[in-house]
Write a protein that holds these residues in place. Structure first.
Motif, PDB file in Angstrom:
ATOM      1  N   PHE A 144      12.607  73.357  44.272  1.00  0.00           N
ATOM      2  CA  PHE A 144      13.668  73.331  45.283  1.00  0.00           C
ATOM      3  C   PHE A 144      13.120  73.747  46.646  1.00  0.00           C
ATOM      4  CE2 PHE A 144      17.245  75.063  47.650  1.00  0.00           C
ATOM      5  CZ  PHE A 144      18.192  74.063  47.496  1.00  0.00           C
ATOM      6  N   CYS A 145      12.273  74.754  46.660  1.00  0.00           N
ATOM      7  CA  CYS A 145      11.689  75.227  47.924  1.00  0.00           C
ATOM      8  C   CYS A 145      10.810  74.162  48.573  1.00  0.00           C
ATOM      9  CB  CYS A 145      10.882  76.497  47.689  1.00  0.00           C
ATOM     10  SG  CYS A 145      11.892  77.941  47.279  1.00  0.00           S
ATOM     11  N   ARG A 146      10.034  73.461  47.768  1.00  0.00           N
ATOM     12  CA  ARG A 146       9.177  72.410  48.320  1.00  0.00           C
ATOM     13  C   ARG A 146      10.010  71.299  48.936  1.00  0.00           C
ATOM     14  NH1 ARG A 146       6.103  73.335  43.532  1.00  0.00           N
ATOM     15  NH2 ARG A 146       7.145  71.560  42.527  1.00  0.00           N
ATOM     16  N   ARG A 147      11.150  70.976  48.311  1.00  0.00           N
ATOM     17  CA  ARG A 147      11.994  69.890  48.811  1.00  0.00           C
ATOM     18  C   ARG A 147      12.761  70.261  50.067  1.00  0.00           C
ATOM     19  NH1 ARG A 147      14.093  69.803  43.643  1.00  0.00           N
ATOM     20  NH2 ARG A 147      16.179  70.187  44.509  1.00  0.00           N
ATOM     21  N   LYS A 151      13.621  79.631  51.486  1.00  0.00           N
ATOM     22  CA  LYS A 151      12.737  80.798  51.436  1.00  0.00           C
ATOM     23  C   LYS A 151      13.046  81.630  50.180  1.00  0.00           C
ATOM     24  CE  LYS A 151      14.105  82.231  55.448  1.00  0.00           C
ATOM     25  NZ  LYS A 151      14.248  83.024  56.711  1.00  0.00           N
ATOM     26  N   ALA A 152      12.172  81.503  49.202  1.00  0.00           N
ATOM     27  CA  ALA A 152      12.380  82.228  47.948  1.00  0.00           C
ATOM     28  C   ALA A 152      11.029  82.553  47.330  1.00  0.00           C
ATOM     29  CB  ALA A 152      13.215  81.401  46.978  1.00  0.00           C
ATOM     30  N   GLY A 216       8.767  79.381  47.473  1.00  0.00           N
ATOM     31  CA  GLY A 216       8.647  79.141  46.048  1.00  0.00           C
ATOM     32  C   GLY A 216       7.413  79.697  45.397  1.00  0.00           C
ATOM     33  N   SER A 217       6.668  80.549  46.084  1.00  0.00           N
ATOM     34  CA  SER A 217       5.466  81.129  45.486  1.00  0.00           C
ATOM     35  C   SER A 217       5.817  82.041  44.318  1.00  0.00           C
ATOM     36  CB  SER A 217       4.682  81.929  46.521  1.00  0.00           C
ATOM     37  OG  SER A 217       4.073  81.092  47.468  1.00  0.00           O
ATOM     38  N   VAL A 218       4.883  82.181  43.401  1.00  0.00           N
ATOM     39  CA  VAL A 218       4.997  83.115  42.285  1.00  0.00           C
ATOM     40  C   VAL A 218       4.062  84.286  42.569  1.00  0.00           C
ATOM     41  CG1 VAL A 218       4.676  83.445  39.803  1.00  0.00           C
ATOM     42  CG2 VAL A 218       5.526  81.257  40.673  1.00  0.00           C
TER      43      VAL A 218
END
Length: 301
Positions: A144-147, A151-152, A216-218
Motif C-alpha cells: 500500500f505504501c509503495r502504491r 507513511k507507515a 512501508g519499511s520493516v
C-alpha cells in the motif's frame, strides 16, 4: 502509558472496555476507550474518520495463543484488517504531523525457517498460521505504501517479556513457581531467543513513530543479542530465589513450531532512531517484579 504521561490525547480501540479500564487504572493511563472489534471490517473506516488520529499503533493480532487456530479469523485480523487500516488512515489528513501515520506491529514468526543473520529483507518462510498471516499483513502495508506514498513502518517484534504477560508464558510460570516447592518441568531450553523487555519495545515503537517517515519499511525491534531459553530461566531463578535443583530441563518436549534462528540484525533500528534497547534480562526481570509489587499483577485476558 508513556504517551499518556507526555500529555498526548490517547485513543484506545479495544474489544473489552472493562478489561482496558482495569489496565488503565493500574498503569495510570489517561485515554478515551473506544469499543471496537476488528472482525467488523466495514466499520473500521468509520472509526478512523471519526477519531482522525495523527498516528495509529496497530498491535492487534490473532494466533499467538495456541488455542487460536481459526484460519479465517487469523486472515481477517492479521491481514485484511491491516489493509483496511492503511486505506482508512491514508484518508485522514494529519495537520502538522511530521511522523509516520501508522506503526504496524509484526512478528519474528514471519521469518519462519529463515537461516543466517536475520535482516529485514530476508525472505520469510513462516511455518505457522500466525506467522503466515502476519507476514501477509506486513506485505499489505508495504504494498500500500509503495502504491500511495503512505507513511507507515512495520516493527517486527521478537520475544517480548515483562509486566502483562499471560500466565502460561515462561516468566510468569517462573514467578508462580517461586511461590511453591514443586519441581518445575521445562523443555531442554536450547532454543535461542532475542528477549526484549516490554518497556523497551514500547519506547522503540514511539521512536519509530516520530523517526524519519518510512514508506512501508520493516524494522527489527530487538536487542540484537541471543540468549537460550535455558540461560533466561537460570537468570530468572537466581533473581527469584528458586533452588536450581527444582528445574527439570528436558521434562517437556520442544514444540514443533519453535523457531530457531541466528542473531537478529538491528542496524536499521539504530540508524532510524539512534537508539537500541538496553535493558538486560536481569534488570528486566527485576523491573517486572517491581511493577507487580507496586501495582499487583496486570489484568490479562
Amino acid at each position: 502509558r508513556q504517551l499518556s504521561h507526555e500529555g498526548a490525547e490517547v485513543l484506545l480501540a479495544v474489544r473489552d472496555p472493562d478489561l482496558c479500564t482495569d489496565i488503565c487504572r493500574a498503569m495510570e493511563i489517561e485515554g478515551r476507550i473506544v469499543e471496537f472489534d476488528l472482525t467488523r471490517l466495514p466499520e473500521l473506516t468509520e472509526l478512523i474518520l471519526e477519531l482522525r488520529p495523527d498516528i495509529t499503533f496497530n498491535l492487534a493480532g490473532f494466533g499467538v495463543d495456541r488455542k487460536e487456530r481459526d484460519p479465517e479469523l487469523a486472515a481477517q485480523v492479521n491481514e485484511l484488517a491491516v489493509g483496511h487500516l492503511c486505506e482508512a488512515a491514508h484518508g485522514v489528513t494529519a495537520s502538522g504531523w511530521a511522523g509516520s501515520s501508522l506503526v504496524h506491529v509484526g512478528s519474528a514468526l514471519e521469518y519462519g525457517g529463515a537461516r543466517g543473520n536475520l535482516l529485514e529483507d530476508t525472505p520469510g518462510t513462516p511455518t505457522t498460521l500466525y506467522g503466515k498471516t502476519k507476514l501477509a499483513g506486513t506485505r499489505a502495508v508495504s504494498s500500500f505504501c509503495r502504491r500511495t506514498g503512505f507513511k507507515a513502518v512495520t516493527a517486527r517484534l521478537f520475544t517480548v517479556y515483562g509486566p502483562g504477560e499471560h500466565l502460561g508464558r515462561l516468566l510468569p510460570s517462573l514467578v508462580a513457581a517461586a511461590e511453591s516447592r514443586e519441581p518445575l518441568p521445562l523443555t531442554e531450553g536450547l532454543q535461542r531467543r532475542d528477549f526484549t523487555y516490554v518497556e523497551d519495545v514500547a519506547d522503540g515503537l514511539l521512536r519509530l513513530g516520530v523517526a524519519e517517515p518510512q514508506l512501508g519499511s520493516v524494522v527489527n525491534l530487538a536487542t540484537g543479542r541471543l540468549t537460550t531459553v535455558r540461560e533466561f530461566t537460570e537468570i530468572a531463578v537466581r533473581v527469584l530465589g528458586i533452588g536450581p535443583t527444582r528445574l527439570r530441563f528436558g521434562a517437556l518436549p520442544t514444540r514443533s513450531e519453535e523457531m530457531s534462528h541466528e542473531p537478529v540484525n538491528t542496524e536499521r533500528l539504530r540508524i532510524l532512531t539512534e537508539w537500541s534497547p538496553q535493558t538486560t534480562i536481569e534488570n528486566g526481570i527485576r523491573r517486572t517484579l517491581g511493577f507487580e509489587a507496586e501495582h499487583g499483577r496486570w489484568p490479562s485476558g
